[in-house]
Design a protein around this motif. Structure first.
Motif, PDB file in Angstrom:
ATOM      1  N   HIS A  34     -69.328  81.877 -24.716  1.00 18.02           N
ATOM      2  CA  HIS A  34     -69.005  83.089 -25.473  1.00 18.02           C
ATOM      3  C   HIS A  34     -69.809  83.217 -26.755  1.00 18.02           C
ATOM      4  O   HIS A  34     -70.098  84.329 -27.203  1.00 18.02           O
ATOM      5  CB  HIS A  34     -67.511  83.145 -25.767  1.00 18.02           C
ATOM      6  N   ALA A  35     -70.180  82.102 -27.360  1.00 17.69           N
ATOM      7  CA  ALA A  35     -70.994  82.182 -28.571  1.00 17.69           C
ATOM      8  C   ALA A  35     -72.339  82.839 -28.307  1.00 17.69           C
ATOM      9  O   ALA A  35     -72.946  83.433 -29.201  1.00 17.69           O
ATOM     10  CB  ALA A  35     -71.219  80.787 -29.150  1.00 17.69           C
ATOM     11  N   ALA A  36     -72.800  82.772 -27.043  1.00 22.60           N
ATOM     12  CA  ALA A  36     -74.098  83.357 -26.700  1.00 22.60           C
ATOM     13  C   ALA A  36     -74.094  84.878 -26.774  1.00 22.60           C
ATOM     14  O   ALA A  36     -75.145  85.508 -26.745  1.00 22.60           O
ATOM     15  CB  ALA A  36     -74.520  82.922 -25.301  1.00 22.60           C
ATOM     16  N   GLY A  37     -72.929  85.486 -26.871  1.00 20.57           N
ATOM     17  CA  GLY A  37     -72.880  86.940 -27.014  1.00 20.57           C
ATOM     18  C   GLY A  37     -73.522  87.423 -28.293  1.00 20.57           C
ATOM     19  O   GLY A  37     -73.834  88.599 -28.444  1.00 20.57           O
ATOM     20  N   HIS A  38     -73.758  86.496 -29.222  1.00 23.58           N
ATOM     21  CA  HIS A  38     -74.462  86.812 -30.457  1.00 23.58           C
ATOM     22  C   HIS A  38     -75.911  86.343 -30.358  1.00 23.58           C
ATOM     23  O   HIS A  38     -76.214  85.353 -29.706  1.00 23.58           O
ATOM     24  CB  HIS A  38     -73.800  86.116 -31.641  1.00 23.58           C
ATOM     25  N   ALA A  39     -76.772  87.040 -31.044  1.00 23.60           N
ATOM     26  CA  ALA A  39     -78.158  86.592 -31.149  1.00 23.60           C
ATOM     27  C   ALA A  39     -78.222  85.363 -32.055  1.00 23.60           C
ATOM     28  O   ALA A  39     -77.312  85.084 -32.834  1.00 23.60           O
ATOM     29  CB  ALA A  39     -79.025  87.717 -31.725  1.00 23.60           C
ATOM     30  N   ALA A  40     -79.281  84.621 -31.952  1.00 23.12           N
ATOM     31  CA  ALA A  40     -79.433  83.419 -32.763  1.00 23.12           C
ATOM     32  C   ALA A  40     -79.319  83.760 -34.238  1.00 23.12           C
ATOM     33  O   ALA A  40     -79.912  84.721 -34.725  1.00 23.12           O
ATOM     34  CB  ALA A  40     -80.782  82.764 -32.477  1.00 23.12           C
ATOM     35  N   GLY A  41     -78.537  82.961 -34.946  1.00 19.85           N
ATOM     36  CA  GLY A  41     -78.396  83.141 -36.375  1.00 19.85           C
ATOM     37  C   GLY A  41     -77.401  84.195 -36.794  1.00 19.85           C
ATOM     38  O   GLY A  41     -77.204  84.426 -37.979  1.00 19.85           O
ATOM     39  N   GLU A  42     -76.723  84.830 -35.840  1.00 17.59           N
ATOM     40  CA  GLU A  42     -75.801  85.906 -36.192  1.00 17.59           C
ATOM     41  C   GLU A  42     -74.344  85.460 -36.237  1.00 17.59           C
ATOM     42  O   GLU A  42     -73.456  86.278 -36.372  1.00 17.59           O
ATOM     43  CB  GLU A  42     -75.943  87.066 -35.189  1.00 17.59           C
ATOM     44  N   GLY A  43     -74.084  84.168 -36.117  1.00 19.28           N
ATOM     45  CA  GLY A  43     -72.712  83.696 -36.184  1.00 19.28           C
ATOM     46  C   GLY A  43     -72.017  83.769 -34.839  1.00 19.28           C
ATOM     47  O   GLY A  43     -72.559  84.265 -33.860  1.00 19.28           O
ATOM     48  N   HIS A  44     -70.811  83.250 -34.801  1.00 13.51           N
ATOM     49  CA  HIS A  44     -70.062  83.180 -33.562  1.00 13.51           C
ATOM     50  C   HIS A  44     -68.804  84.037 -33.657  1.00 13.51           C
ATOM     51  O   HIS A  44     -68.163  84.101 -34.697  1.00 13.51           O
ATOM     52  CB  HIS A  44     -69.654  81.733 -33.274  1.00 13.51           C
ATOM     53  N   ALA A  45     -68.462  84.683 -32.571  1.00 10.75           N
ATOM     54  CA  ALA A  45     -67.216  85.428 -32.519  1.00 10.75           C
ATOM     55  C   ALA A  45     -66.066  84.449 -32.310  1.00 10.75           C
ATOM     56  O   ALA A  45     -66.167  83.529 -31.505  1.00 10.75           O
ATOM     57  CB  ALA A  45     -67.251  86.431 -31.374  1.00 10.75           C
ATOM     58  N   PRO A  46     -64.963  84.641 -33.021  1.00  8.95           N
ATOM     59  CA  PRO A  46     -63.780  83.842 -32.702  1.00  8.95           C
ATOM     60  C   PRO A  46     -63.297  84.187 -31.296  1.00  8.95           C
ATOM     61  O   PRO A  46     -63.475  85.323 -30.830  1.00  8.95           O
ATOM     62  CB  PRO A  46     -62.772  84.261 -33.772  1.00  8.95           C
ATOM     63  N   VAL A  47     -62.689  83.236 -30.634  1.00  9.66           N
ATOM     64  CA  VAL A  47     -62.182  83.428 -29.269  1.00  9.66           C
ATOM     65  C   VAL A  47     -60.677  83.178 -29.270  1.00  9.66           C
ATOM     66  O   VAL A  47     -60.209  82.151 -29.771  1.00  9.66           O
ATOM     67  CB  VAL A  47     -62.864  82.479 -28.275  1.00  9.66           C
ATOM     68  N   ILE A  48     -59.931  84.137 -28.727  1.00  7.06           N
ATOM     69  CA  ILE A  48     -58.493  83.974 -28.528  1.00  7.06           C
ATOM     70  C   ILE A  48     -58.228  83.939 -27.033  1.00  7.06           C
ATOM     71  O   ILE A  48     -58.617  84.857 -26.304  1.00  7.06           O
ATOM     72  CB  ILE A  48     -57.692  85.113 -29.177  1.00  7.06           C
ATOM     73  N   VAL A  49     -57.585  82.889 -26.567  1.00 10.98           N
ATOM     74  CA  VAL A  49     -57.175  82.775 -25.172  1.00 10.98           C
ATOM     75  C   VAL A  49     -55.673  83.017 -25.093  1.00 10.98           C
ATOM     76  O   VAL A  49     -54.881  82.289 -25.709  1.00 10.98           O
ATOM     77  CB  VAL A  49     -57.520  81.385 -24.598  1.00 10.98           C
ATOM     78  N   ALA A  50     -55.283  84.050 -24.366  1.00 10.79           N
ATOM     79  CA  ALA A  50     -53.877  84.337 -24.131  1.00 10.79           C
ATOM     80  C   ALA A  50     -53.491  83.697 -22.809  1.00 10.79           C
ATOM     81  O   ALA A  50     -53.897  84.165 -21.744  1.00 10.79           O
ATOM     82  CB  ALA A  50     -53.634  85.845 -24.100  1.00 10.79           C
ATOM     83  N   ASP A  51     -52.748  82.615 -22.883  1.00 11.14           N
ATOM     84  CA  ASP A  51     -52.387  81.843 -21.695  1.00 11.14           C
ATOM     85  C   ASP A  51     -51.065  82.360 -21.130  1.00 11.14           C
ATOM     86  O   ASP A  51     -50.014  82.222 -21.749  1.00 11.14           O
ATOM     87  CB  ASP A  51     -52.270  80.363 -22.056  1.00 11.14           C
ATOM     88  N   ASN A  52     -51.136  82.950 -19.949  1.00 10.65           N
ATOM     89  CA  ASN A  52     -49.980  83.559 -19.302  1.00 10.65           C
ATOM     90  C   ASN A  52     -49.096  82.510 -18.625  1.00 10.65           C
ATOM     91  O   ASN A  52     -48.944  82.482 -17.398  1.00 10.65           O
ATOM     92  CB  ASN A  52     -50.447  84.602 -18.278  1.00 10.65           C
ATOM     93  N   ALA A  53     -48.513  81.630 -19.451  1.00 11.63           N
ATOM     94  CA  ALA A  53     -47.547  80.626 -18.957  1.00 11.63           C
ATOM     95  C   ALA A  53     -48.138  79.768 -17.849  1.00 11.63           C
ATOM     96  O   ALA A  53     -47.529  79.570 -16.790  1.00 11.63           O
ATOM     97  CB  ALA A  53     -46.263  81.309 -18.493  1.00 11.63           C
ATOM     98  N   SER A  54     -49.340  79.238 -18.091  1.00  7.32           N
ATOM     99  CA  SER A  54     -50.000  78.405 -17.083  1.00  7.32           C
ATOM    100  C   SER A  54     -49.183  77.152 -16.782  1.00  7.32           C
ATOM    101  O   SER A  54     -48.485  76.604 -17.634  1.00  7.32           O
ATOM    102  CB  SER A  54     -51.396  77.994 -17.566  1.00  7.32           C
ATOM    103  N   ARG A  55     -49.356  76.675 -15.542  1.00  4.64           N
ATOM    104  CA  ARG A  55     -48.683  75.444 -15.120  1.00  4.64           C
ATOM    105  C   ARG A  55     -49.651  74.272 -15.057  1.00  4.64           C
ATOM    106  O   ARG A  55     -49.261  73.163 -14.727  1.00  4.64           O
ATOM    107  CB  ARG A  55     -48.042  75.674 -13.745  1.00  4.64           C
TER     108      ARG A  55
END
Length: 291
Positions: free
Chosen positions: A31-52
């Motif tokens: 997911h960090a690759a969604g930014h160009a080099a040197g442009e920082g990283h987007a935070p990632v939120i994972v919404a876990d739907n009650a995984s087992r």
């Protein structure tokens, strides 16, 4: 750019998932690759739907913020995650998809330049061979044209794993419905954004890679859910004759009949939720399919 002038991120990547730890091990690092080099990283939120399984632990180990939901909310888990985001924009991804390098930065630039556009749909490339996703090709040929102020062809549908939205517009429209769960949940949100006066556009210079997992897939159940949600969306937002045509169309297959029965069971709880879209939005929607 993908970073706001105060140094904070402009976009959060949101992933809704359930029991998909192996897929997340592959995708989260990208997911960090969604930014160009040197442009920082987007935070990632994972919404876990009650995984087992160990989905939540895998996500945390990858550096994502994890929302451990007590039950499976389906697509509405994305809405919960967006509520927790603090950035102006939210980019959605599935546990088996990711944004191409530079695409998130470019998406933020485009949205900043087009203030009446609430949603951008990216071009989706499937698998290692990067096959064009048929839905992307349909959006490229959208009969809705390109109204003034939009950065690409106007659309009233999309693949949820390949869009970036204005967070406030998305939440004001209600986000993804808890009623629809998963399977064709995108149309209701598209109609609600359009009804609120927002533009939605397909921008093929933005790219998402999708490597669909086959684990736990039930094509018949998926078709049944899609029919259910198509009928319910018609009931919630479209003229009554359209609802009737959607129901008749569902009768032609076994999965369709099962989906129609599922919709009928849900309808009594949605009587007061019916809110047809404005005539201009309905006219645009009517141009897209036979009903």
């Amino acid at each position: 750019m993908g970073v706001d002038t105060d140094g904070g991120a402009a976009v959060t990547v949101v992933v809704a998932t359930r029991d998909r730890a192996p897929e997340l091990r592959r995708s989260l690092a990208r997911h960090a690759a969604g930014h160009a080099a040197g442009e920082g990283h987007a935070p990632v939120i994972v919404a876990d739907n009650a995984s087992r399984d160990d989905t939540a632990e895998v996500a945390e180990a990858a550096g994502a913020r994890v929302l451990r939901l007590p039950r499976n909310l389906g697509a509405a888990a994305r809405t919960v995650a967006a509520e927790h985001a603090t950035t102006r924009f939210v980019a959605f991804a599935d546990d088996d998809s990711w944004w191409a390098p530079g695409s998130l930065d470019r998406a933020v630039e485009i949205l900043d330049a087009h203030p009446r556009t609430a949603l951008l749909a990216a071009r989706v490339l499937v698998g290692d061979e990067q096959r064009p996703e048929p839905v992307s090709e349909l959006m490229a040929r959208s009969p809705l044209g390109r109204p003034d102020g939009l950065p690409g062809p106007a659309v009233l549908g999309f693949l949820a794993c390949s869009v970036i939205v204005r967070r406030d517009a998305f939440l004001d429209a209600g986000g993804f419905s808890r009623v629809l769960h998963f399977g064709g949940e995108e149309e209701l949100l598209a109609l609600d954004l359009a009804a609120a006066g927002w533009g939605l556009a397909y921008v093929p210079e933005l790219v998402v890679h999708h490597h669909p997992s086959t684990a736990g897939r039930d094509p018949s159940a998926r078709r049944r859910r899609e029919v259910r949600n198509r009928v319910l969306t018609a009931w919630l937002r479209r003229p009554l004759p359209v609802v009737g045509r959607a129901a008749v169309s569902a009768l032609t297959t076994r999965d369709g009949r099962a989906g129609l029965a599922d919709a009928a069971r849900a309808l009594p709880g949605l009587v007061g939720a019916r809110r047809p879209v404005p005539p201009a939005v309905e006219a645009a929607r009517a141009r897209l399919t036979r009903y």
